[in-house]
Design a protein around this motif. Structure first.
Motif, PDB file in Angstrom:
ATOM      1  N   ILE A 135       0.831  -1.208   0.000  1.00 13.95           N
ATOM      2  CA  ILE A 135       0.000   0.000   0.000  1.00 13.95           C
ATOM      3  C   ILE A 135       0.863   1.253   0.000  1.00 13.95           C
ATOM      4  O   ILE A 135       0.585   2.210  -0.721  1.00 13.95           O
ATOM      5  CB  ILE A 135      -0.946  -0.010   1.210  1.00 13.95           C
ATOM      6  N   PHE A 136       1.906   1.269   0.805  1.00 10.46           N
ATOM      7  CA  PHE A 136       2.771   2.446   0.883  1.00 10.46           C
ATOM      8  C   PHE A 136       3.383   2.774  -0.478  1.00 10.46           C
ATOM      9  O   PHE A 136       3.581   3.936  -0.816  1.00 10.46           O
ATOM     10  CB  PHE A 136       3.892   2.206   1.895  1.00 10.46           C
ATOM     11  N   GLU A 137       3.690   1.738  -1.265  1.00  4.31           N
ATOM     12  CA  GLU A 137       4.295   1.970  -2.576  1.00  4.31           C
ATOM     13  C   GLU A 137       3.378   2.800  -3.470  1.00  4.31           C
ATOM     14  O   GLU A 137       3.842   3.568  -4.306  1.00  4.31           O
ATOM     15  CB  GLU A 137       4.612   0.633  -3.233  1.00  4.31           C
ATOM     16  N   TYR A 140       8.283   6.434  -2.611  1.00  5.04           N
ATOM     17  CA  TYR A 140       8.393   5.466  -1.515  1.00  5.04           C
ATOM     18  C   TYR A 140       9.540   4.484  -1.773  1.00  5.04           C
ATOM     19  O   TYR A 140       9.761   4.032  -2.895  1.00  5.04           O
ATOM     20  CB  TYR A 140       7.090   4.690  -1.369  1.00  5.04           C
ATOM     21  N   THR A 141      10.268   4.172  -0.691  1.00  8.37           N
ATOM     22  CA  THR A 141      11.359   3.201  -0.750  1.00  8.37           C
ATOM     23  C   THR A 141      11.267   2.283   0.457  1.00  8.37           C
ATOM     24  O   THR A 141      11.191   2.759   1.592  1.00  8.37           O
ATOM     25  CB  THR A 141      12.734   3.888  -0.763  1.00  8.37           C
ATOM     26  N   SER A 174      11.125   4.799   3.585  1.00 12.39           N
ATOM     27  CA  SER A 174      11.339   6.236   3.389  1.00 12.39           C
ATOM     28  C   SER A 174      10.370   6.744   2.334  1.00 12.39           C
ATOM     29  O   SER A 174       9.909   5.983   1.469  1.00 12.39           O
ATOM     30  CB  SER A 174      12.779   6.533   2.959  1.00 12.39           C
ATOM     31  N   TYR A 175      10.090   8.043   2.379  1.00  9.97           N
ATOM     32  CA  TYR A 175       9.217   8.666   1.392  1.00  9.97           C
ATOM     33  C   TYR A 175       9.387  10.180   1.471  1.00  9.97           C
ATOM     34  O   TYR A 175       9.976  10.707   2.412  1.00  9.97           O
ATOM     35  CB  TYR A 175       7.747   8.284   1.631  1.00  9.97           C
ATOM     36  N   THR A 200      10.237  17.518   2.833  1.00 10.79           N
ATOM     37  CA  THR A 200      11.453  16.877   3.308  1.00 10.79           C
ATOM     38  C   THR A 200      11.338  15.381   3.116  1.00 10.79           C
ATOM     39  O   THR A 200      10.229  14.838   2.967  1.00 10.79           O
ATOM     40  CB  THR A 200      11.712  17.198   4.791  1.00 10.79           C
ATOM     41  N   ARG A 201      12.460  14.716   3.117  1.00 11.80           N
ATOM     42  CA  ARG A 201      12.490  13.264   3.031  1.00 11.80           C
ATOM     43  C   ARG A 201      12.269  12.693   4.415  1.00 11.80           C
ATOM     44  O   ARG A 201      12.965  13.060   5.378  1.00 11.80           O
ATOM     45  CB  ARG A 201      13.839  12.811   2.475  1.00 11.80           C
TER      46      ARG A 201
END
Length: 315
Positions: A231-233, A239-240, A259-260, A267-268
Motif C-alpha cells: 500500500i505504501f508503494e 516510496y522506498t 522512506s518517502y 522533506t524526506r
C-alpha cells in the motif's frame, strides 16, 4: 396392219414391247408408304444484343512524359452487422486490481493507511483515504469529535517499567509505554472501534510516535508488514522500502524500515513500522517517524517504545 404388227404391243407396266398373247399385267410389290419424319422443331431465333461499348483507349503520352496516374475510387467497406451493445463496465472497487484488493484487506484488518501518514501529510491524503475506506476514518484535518488531548497520568518507576532519561511513562486504557517527555498526546478513532494513539513533537514538529491494535483475523507480523508495504508503494511519493525483517529482541514480531517524500513538510521522511505482541492473540503496531536526516533516532524511539510496552494489568 399386219398380224405381226398386231402381236407386238407396248406394255406400259413392264415398259417393254410384248409379242404374242397379251399377258396379265405383272403386279409389282406395293409401294412402300412414305417414310415418317418427326416434325421439325422450330428453334426461335437468338435475340441480338447491342455490342458493349468501351471507352476509347488512352493514347500514350508524348516521349519523355510519364503516364498520368489513374484516380482510384475508394473501396467501399462491406456493411457490418449491428452488434449488441455490451453491458457497462463495472465501476468502483470491482474494477480495481490487486492494489485496491490489498487496500481493502488492510482496511478490513481494522487499521487504515492514514495511520502511517505524518501529521501534516494527512491533510493532503484525507480525501484519498476517505474514497478508499469503506468506513471513512477521521484525519488530522478532521479529527474525531472530542479527541483526548490531556496527558495521561504518570506512573512511578515502582510499576516495573524503566523510564529512560528524557522520557515519561504514559498509561492508557489498553496499555502503558514510555514516550519523549514533552511530546503531546492525541487520539483518533479508527475502523472497528480501534483507537490510534499519537504522541507528537510540539510546535508542529515532524517527529511522532503512533501505536494501535491490529484487529485482522489470525494476523502474522510479517504478513501485516508485507500488506502495508504494498500500500505504501502506491500511497507515498517516492516510496522506498529500506528493509523488512524479523525482530531480534524478546518482544518478537517484525519491522519495516521505509522512506518517502513528505509533500507538506517538503522533506524526506524515514519511519520504522514495528508489529509485535506480548500476547499471541493480540498484535500491536507502532510507527516512529521523522526526517530522514535524523536516522537512526526513529529506530531508537521505536525500540524504546516496544521494550517499555505492556498491556494494562500486566505491568
Amino acid at each position: 396392219m399386219s398380224g405381226d404388227d398386231e402381236a407386238v404391243r407396248w406394255n406400259p407396266l413392264t415398259q417393254t414391247w410384248d409379242t404374242g398373247t397379251p399377258q396379265s399385267p405383272v403386279t409389282g410389290p406395293p409401294a412402300s408408304p412414305p417414310e415418317a419424319h418427326p416434325p421439325t422443331q422450330v428453334v426461335p431465333p437468338t435475340p441480338s444484343y447491342p455490342a458493349p461499348s468501351y471507352p476509347p483507349p488512352t493514347p500514350p503520352p508524348p516521349p519523355g512524359q510519364a503516364w498520368p496516374q489513374q484516380s482510384q475510387q475508394p473501396q467501399q467497406p462491406w456493411p457490418q452487422p449491428e452488434l449488441p451493445t455490451p453491458p457497462p463496465r463495472p465501476s468502483g472497487w470491482r474494477r480495481a486490481g490487486l492494489v485496491l484488493t490489498v487496500v481493502l484487506v488492510m482496511l478490513g484488518a481494522g487499521y487504515g493507511t492514514w495511520f502511517f501518514l505524518d501529521k501534516r501529510d494527512q491533510d493532503a491524503k484525507s480525501d484519498a483515504k476517505q474514497s478508499a475506506s469503506p468506513t471513512p476514518g477521521p484525519s488530522k484535518a478532521e479529527p474525531s469529535p472530542g479527541p483526548s488531548t490531556e496527558g495521561p497520568s504518570a506512573s512511578p518507576s515502582s510499576s516495573g517499567v524503566e523510564v529512560p532519561p528524557g522520557y515519561r511513562l504514559v498509561t492508557e486504557p489498553e496499555f502503558a509505554l514510555v514516550v519523549p517527555q514533552d511530546w503531546e498526546r492525541r487520539t483518533v478513532d479508527g475502523e472497528k472501534g480501534v483507537t490510534v494513539y499519537y504522541y507528537e513533537e510540539p510546535d508542529g514538529g515532524a517527529r511522532d510516535l503512533r501505536i494501535f491494535p491490529i484487529t485482522e483475523e489470525n494476523p502474522t507480523a510479517t504478513g501485516v508488514l508485507e500488506t502495508a508495504d504494498a500500500i505504501f508503494e502506491k500511497q507515498f511519493k517516492n516510496y522506498t522500502r529500506n528493509s523488512i525483517e524479523d525482530a531480534a529482541d524478546e518482544q518478537g514480531g517484525a519491522l519495516l524500515d521505509y522512506s518517502y517524500d513528505s509533500e507538506k513538510l517538503d522533506t524526506r521522511m524515514r519511519a520504522v513500522y514495528r508489529v509485535f505482541g506480548s500476547d499471541p492473540d493480540q498484535l500491536y503496531g507502532l510507527v516512529a517517524a521523522g526526517p530522514a536526516d535524523d536516522w537512526p533516532e526513529q529506530q531508537s524511539l521505536a525500540q524504546t517504545g516496544v521494550e517499555s510496552f505492556c498491556l494494562t494489568g500486566a505491568c
